[in-house]
Design an enzyme around this catalytic site. Sequence first.
Site, mmCIF file in Angstrom:
data_model
loop_
_atom_site.group_PDB
_atom_site.id
_atom_site.type_symbol
_atom_site.label_atom_id
_atom_site.label_comp_id
_atom_site.label_asym_id
_atom_site.label_seq_id
_atom_site.Cartn_x
_atom_site.Cartn_y
_atom_site.Cartn_z
ATOM 1 N N GLU A 122 -4.728 8.204 -2.687
ATOM 2 C CA GLU A 122 -5.081 6.863 -2.217
ATOM 3 C C GLU A 122 -5.402 5.904 -3.360
ATOM 4 O O GLU A 122 -5.335 4.687 -3.170
ATOM 5 C CB GLU A 122 -6.264 6.932 -1.254
ATOM 6 C CG GLU A 122 -5.908 7.370 0.148
ATOM 7 C CD GLU A 122 -4.988 6.394 0.867
ATOM 8 O OE1 GLU A 122 -5.134 5.173 0.667
ATOM 9 O OE2 GLU A 122 -4.130 6.852 1.638
ATOM 10 N N HIS A 138 0.839 -1.207 0.000
ATOM 11 C CA HIS A 138 0.000 0.000 0.000
ATOM 12 C C HIS A 138 0.874 1.256 0.000
ATOM 13 O O HIS A 138 0.677 2.162 -0.826
ATOM 14 C CB HIS A 138 -0.892 -0.025 1.253
ATOM 15 C CG HIS A 138 -1.783 1.156 1.407
ATOM 16 N ND1 HIS A 138 -3.117 1.138 1.084
ATOM 17 C CD2 HIS A 138 -1.541 2.412 1.863
ATOM 18 C CE1 HIS A 138 -3.655 2.321 1.329
ATOM 19 N NE2 HIS A 138 -2.710 3.114 1.807
ATOM 20 N N GLU A 139 1.827 1.307 0.914
ATOM 21 C CA GLU A 139 2.678 2.494 0.998
ATOM 22 C C GLU A 139 3.595 2.620 -0.224
ATOM 23 O O GLU A 139 3.918 3.730 -0.651
ATOM 24 C CB GLU A 139 3.491 2.470 2.294
ATOM 25 C CG GLU A 139 2.651 2.474 3.563
ATOM 26 C CD GLU A 139 1.672 3.643 3.660
ATOM 27 O OE1 GLU A 139 1.923 4.703 3.056
ATOM 28 O OE2 GLU A 139 0.637 3.486 4.339
ATOM 29 N N HIS A 154 1.743 4.655 -2.654
ATOM 30 C CA HIS A 154 1.857 6.097 -2.393
ATOM 31 C C HIS A 154 3.195 6.625 -2.900
ATOM 32 O O HIS A 154 3.265 7.678 -3.543
ATOM 33 C CB HIS A 154 1.748 6.364 -0.892
ATOM 34 C CG HIS A 154 0.343 6.384 -0.365
ATOM 35 N ND1 HIS A 154 -0.626 7.222 -0.865
ATOM 36 C CD2 HIS A 154 -0.244 5.682 0.641
ATOM 37 C CE1 HIS A 154 -1.759 7.045 -0.194
ATOM 38 N NE2 HIS A 154 -1.558 6.098 0.711
#
Length: 497
Positions: free
Chosen positions: A293, A264-265, A268
């Site tokens: 997001e 997930h990160e 980003h």
Amino acid sequence: MATRDTDPYAALTEHVERLTYLEDASGVLGWDQQVTMPEGGAPARGKQLSTLSGIGHDLLTDDEVGDLLDACEAADLDDEEAAVVRETRRRYDRATSVPGDLVERHAQASSDAQQTWQGAKADDDWDAFADTLDELRELRVERATHIAPDAPTYPTLYDDGMPTLPLATVEEIFADLKDALVPLVDDIRENGDDLADPFAGQSFPEDEQSALNHAAADFLGYPDDRGRLDLSAHPFTSGTQFDARITTRYKEKSPLDGLTATIHEFGHASYQLGLRDDEYGTPLGSARGEVHESQSRFWENHVGRTRAFWETFLPTFKEHLSGVDDLTAEEAYEAANRIAPENVIRVEADELTYHMHIILRHEIEGEYLDGDLTVEEIPARWNEKMEEYLGVTPEATGDGPLQDIHWTGRFGGFPSYTVGSVLAAQLTAAMEEDLDIEGCIRDEAFDKLWEWQTEHVHRHGQRYTADELVEVATGEPLSADAFIEYAEAKFGDLYGL
């Protein structure tokens, strides 16, 4: 090229760049506070961040900026220059409404609150955080009143992070998701096949998980020379197109929690790293917050939770973890996609029930800011909504309203997470018209996926408003349609519905 003395646009961009550099320096201090700073450093760090915030406010609200904006708006600008002026005008008008001393008081309180939150969460003590939260609320209500005296507080604070995506659009998406996802989750509970947890009863040492997650970041193409992976109490990403750092955290009993957080990160970070190097410091080299997001959710869900990913990543997974030699790709895929409404932690929630967590926070924030809910009533209201939406009640406030750090920094930011999932599905549908996504994942050609996102999203920076960018990237306005279609097909197949 015109000089600063004769070209108001050149003078404006120079001013904006200096402000960005200052804010990014504050970002590094904030990263250090959550990752490497010793606990005793908090008092000094709060003063440092407060001072930098005050200096930044003074830079942004300087009378010269207003004069330069007026001159630029009267000039003949191209589309990119007009976008820089538009974004700077929005920030300037908002900032000049807020007194500088309030900015510094809020920055100090926010910094101090992070340490208070960490202690309260560790001790499962809502009362230890309640006064701090009330102080932050008062500061934010005061700030919102300065910005928009006649408007409700919540929409004003929502605009801090998502100024170019109408709140009405988000609330329409929330309504559509409630209508579609609650029945789908109920159907899975009542009629779906049982999916086993292949990791039940096992423990996975932190050193093994750390090695696995660093390997996963390398596997996806996270560049060592422009990023790093560390631990923090709450996973986050911080940085620029030159230095985008990510953090994760590990749970001894659940190796997928840390892994999905890392992926997930990484998403980003991929956005930050995909921004234009030559526009660093200007809005054209800055991410559009409303869509950030979507990048993390794309990588986490549309890459990291796919069969294709687990078929190709499983050898790496087995290489770094003990006790998983017999795990199959299908078992790993099912484990990564198990629906678990009983999970009370947002960042560990499954892909469907996650959005009920977001809607719950959105509604509680609104009630609290409007004065319809006191700080003492938040835990009970939290449990009430958890029971209503998910049929589960957390046993401790550390697993309830204390689980997120976000309220120490701002209110109104949670909708971005659901918007991200919805937009990720819409971007994936558009990407599939150009690429064989599954084939790219099986071939470990993650660079092709990253390049598509960079071409359609990253490189534009803030040239477009959020609703414009969605249409530029996907050809359609933002809606929940693609996500609902994706969710019903994926989980209907997975659970044999």
